[in-house]
Design a protein around this motif. Structure first.
Motif, short mmCIF file in Angstrom:
data_model
loop_
_atom_site.label_atom_id
_atom_site.label_comp_id
_atom_site.label_asym_id
_atom_site.label_seq_id
_atom_site.Cartn_x
_atom_site.Cartn_y
_atom_site.Cartn_z
N TRP A 256 0.82 -1.22 0.00
CA TRP A 256 0.00 0.00 0.00
C TRP A 256 0.85 1.27 0.00
CZ3 TRP A 256 0.88 -2.86 4.42
CH2 TRP A 256 1.28 -2.19 5.57
N ARG A 257 0.26 2.33 -0.51
CA ARG A 257 0.82 3.69 -0.57
C ARG A 257 2.21 3.71 -1.18
NH1 ARG A 257 1.67 7.56 2.01
NH2 ARG A 257 0.35 9.06 0.95
N ASN A 304 -4.63 1.55 -2.05
CA ASN A 304 -4.21 2.95 -1.91
C ASN A 304 -2.84 3.22 -2.51
OD1 ASN A 304 -6.60 3.31 -0.57
ND2 ASN A 304 -5.71 3.63 1.46
N ARG A 306 -0.47 4.56 -5.78
CA ARG A 306 -0.64 5.73 -6.65
C ARG A 306 -1.18 5.38 -8.02
NH1 ARG A 306 2.00 8.63 -10.39
NH2 ARG A 306 3.88 7.37 -10.33
N GLY A 328 -9.14 0.84 -3.48
CA GLY A 328 -8.71 2.22 -3.33
C GLY A 328 -7.58 2.65 -4.22
N ASN A 329 -7.34 1.93 -5.33
CA ASN A 329 -6.31 2.32 -6.28
C ASN A 329 -6.96 2.99 -7.50
OD1 ASN A 329 -4.03 0.57 -5.00
ND2 ASN A 329 -5.69 -0.90 -5.34
N ASN A 358 -11.96 0.94 -6.44
CA ASN A 358 -10.93 1.55 -7.28
C ASN A 358 -11.60 2.46 -8.31
OD1 ASN A 358 -8.62 -0.38 -6.36
ND2 ASN A 358 -10.26 -1.75 -7.02
#
Length: 517
Positions: A256-257, A304, A306, A328-329, A358
């Motif tokens: 993530w992130r 999540n 980028r 969440g992407n 997403n």
């Protein structure tokens, strides 16, 4: 639990859960412990000492010099600082091998954390914190931080670089962070296992963050596996398998992130949670079509990031995507393959995946090539109510005592979710009648309304989900897993109702004769 399964490629593979791997490691340690020696290293020691617990060496290099196959080098807690502007590119070089059944172990002393600090080690070279050039080594419980990229006209440095055909090594419970390059990178060698390790906050500012991945494998040799790992806040990708001629396996890991300068929302590198393959854009450099590696991406959570949760990255062949969750992407699953697909078709195999929340859940999927069934985009709409939580609380919390990932609510299926038992059985262990969709198998095992029992209400829920076609054969599946109706309603008399029709059930009992607990 271990099972033997056959992939769509027709090749048998061995499925071993994270806990099974851990048990195997413990058993191997027990077998060799009786005939091995122990050596001790401490920041307060001296390399002129004997290496006993009360007379420890000062350096891990001196521990390697003393060790033989089957031995354990215990690393006491504290900081092992490396400094200077001259020296080898390999701050610590491992070039003495163990043996099959008798690895050399470099273990953190129980309850302590040895931290190798390279912030002040700055020779004008591409630096390797640990250069592993030997076979049958086992590292456990070590922290590595601050590997620097001093020169700017080449690519990244590495916290750990596996090279020189280094085979059969284990990297366990490592914490790799704040390095100016990947946390762990397998450049050469096979049958290496990276398990229950974390790689985070890695960033190479001289290259704009484009090379600092959490983990990577680009080896010519097969058998490299990443199991139970976490990659987050890395400036490039979480996991990167581009240019790997041999197949790689990624299982039960979280990402993530990635793709930002750590601690900010400033874009940096590519930003894929899992970059699962690819060989660039020049087809002249591709492997022959029948030699393209078929990487296995199974049971992973990617959120999540980028750019993408899961990215095929122009891979000129098939990748197996099984039981993963993207959330969440910008792109959940991006199967991009745009370089001569008529010669190198991306015949991806996708089963039991969840893509939810997403911006685009599935992108660049060539429907004439891919084989996708039993994924959320095939079956039904998904809502937040399908999950215990969609808030990523606790994802970076401490691991459990055995090194495995923490158990949290995030993206686990909620009782009554239509995603429970909606998958295809492919060899991984599961509860209930079929695997659940996504990275986490629920523990509800037929208790669809989560009232602590498997009964008529659960049966009705399950039956109605089968749709308009229902038969006594379907009922037999239920009986085989959860039990039978009371004798007053024989199984043979079960009708075949249309969708939504009621069956006058009196009771269903659990196969074990007691409520599910």
């Amino acid at each position: 639990m271990s099972e033997r399964a056959v992939t769509p490629s027709g090749k048998a593979r061995h499925v071993l859960g994270v806990r099974g791997v851990a048990v195997a490691l413990v058993l191997a340690s027990m077998i060799t412990a009786a005939r091995s020696a122990e050596w001790y290293v401490s920041p307060a020691g001296s390399d002129s000492n004997t290496g006993a617990i009360d007379s420890p060496f000062a350096s891990i290099a001196r521990g390697q010099q003393a060790a033989s196959p089957g031995d354990t080098v215990w690393l006491r807690g504290g900081e092992y600082r490396y400094s200077g502007t001259t020296g080898s590119a390999n701050a610590v070089l491992f070039n003495k091998s163990g043996a099959a059944g008798a690895p050399i172990r470099y273990f953190a002393y129980p309850g302590e954390t040895p931290a190798f600090d390279f912030f002040d080690y700055q020779p004008v070279q591409r630096i390797r914190g640990f250069s592993v050039q030997a076979d049958w080594l086992h590292f456990r419980g070590i922290e590595i931080r601050g590997v620097q990229q001093v020169i700017t006209n080449v690519n990244e440095s590495w916290a750990i670089r596996v090279e020189n055909r280094a085979d059969n090594n284990v990297f366990e419970r490592l914490n790799l962070h704040h390095n100016e390059g990947p946390g762990l990178f397998i450049a050469d060698g096979g049958n290496n296992l990276v398990i229950n390790s974390d790689s985070h906050n890695n960033y190479d500012p001289d290259r704009g963050g484009e090379n600092a991945d959490g983990f990577g494998s680009h080896s010519n040799d097969p058998g490299n596996r990443f199991v139970g790992n976490r990659a987050w806040n890395n400036s490039d990708d979480g996991f990167d398998f581009i240019n790997s001629p041999a197949p790689v396996t990624l299982e039960d890991s979280w990402s993530w992130r990635n793709g930002y300068i750590p601690g900010t929302l400033t874009p940096a590198g590519n930003g894929a949670g899992v970059k699962a393959g690819g060989f660039g854009l020049n087809s002249d450099t591709f492997p022959a079509p029948d030699s393209v590696p078929r990487n296995l991406i199974e049971g992973n959570l990617s959120f999540n990031n980028r750019a993408q949760g899961f990215y095929a990255n122009h891979h000129p062949g098939a990748i197996e995507w099984i039981g993963n969750t993207a959330f969440g992407n910008p792109r959940g699953f991006d199967l991009l393959n745009d370089v001569e697909p008529e010669t190198w078709p991306a015949e991806h195999y996708l089963r039991n995946n969840v893509s939810y929340g997403n911006n685009q859940n599935l992108m660049n999927a060539n429907g004439t090539l891919i084989d996708d069934e039993n994924n959320t985009w095939n079956l039904r709409a998904v809502t937040a109510d399908d999950f215990l939580s969609t808030t990523p609380s606790g994802v970076d919390s401490p691991r459990r005592a055995d090194g495995s990932l923490p158990v949290i609510d995030f993206m686990r299926l909620a009782p009554g979710s239509n995603l429970i038992d909606a998958g295809a059985a492919l060899g991984r262990p599961f509860n209930g009648l079929a695997p659940d969709l996504g990275a986490f198998e629920s523990g509800f095992a037929g208790d669809f309304n989560a009232d602590g029992r498997v009964d008529a209400a659960d049966y009705t829920f399950w039956r109605d989900r089968l749709g308009p076609v229902y038969s006594a054969t379907d009922y037999a599946v239920w009986v085989a897993n959860y039990g039978t109706l009371q004798a007053s309603i024989p199984a043979a008399a079960v009708p075949e109702p249309a969708f939504g029709a009621a069956i006058p059930l009196l009771a269903i009992v659990c196969r074990c004769g007691r409520p599910i607990r």
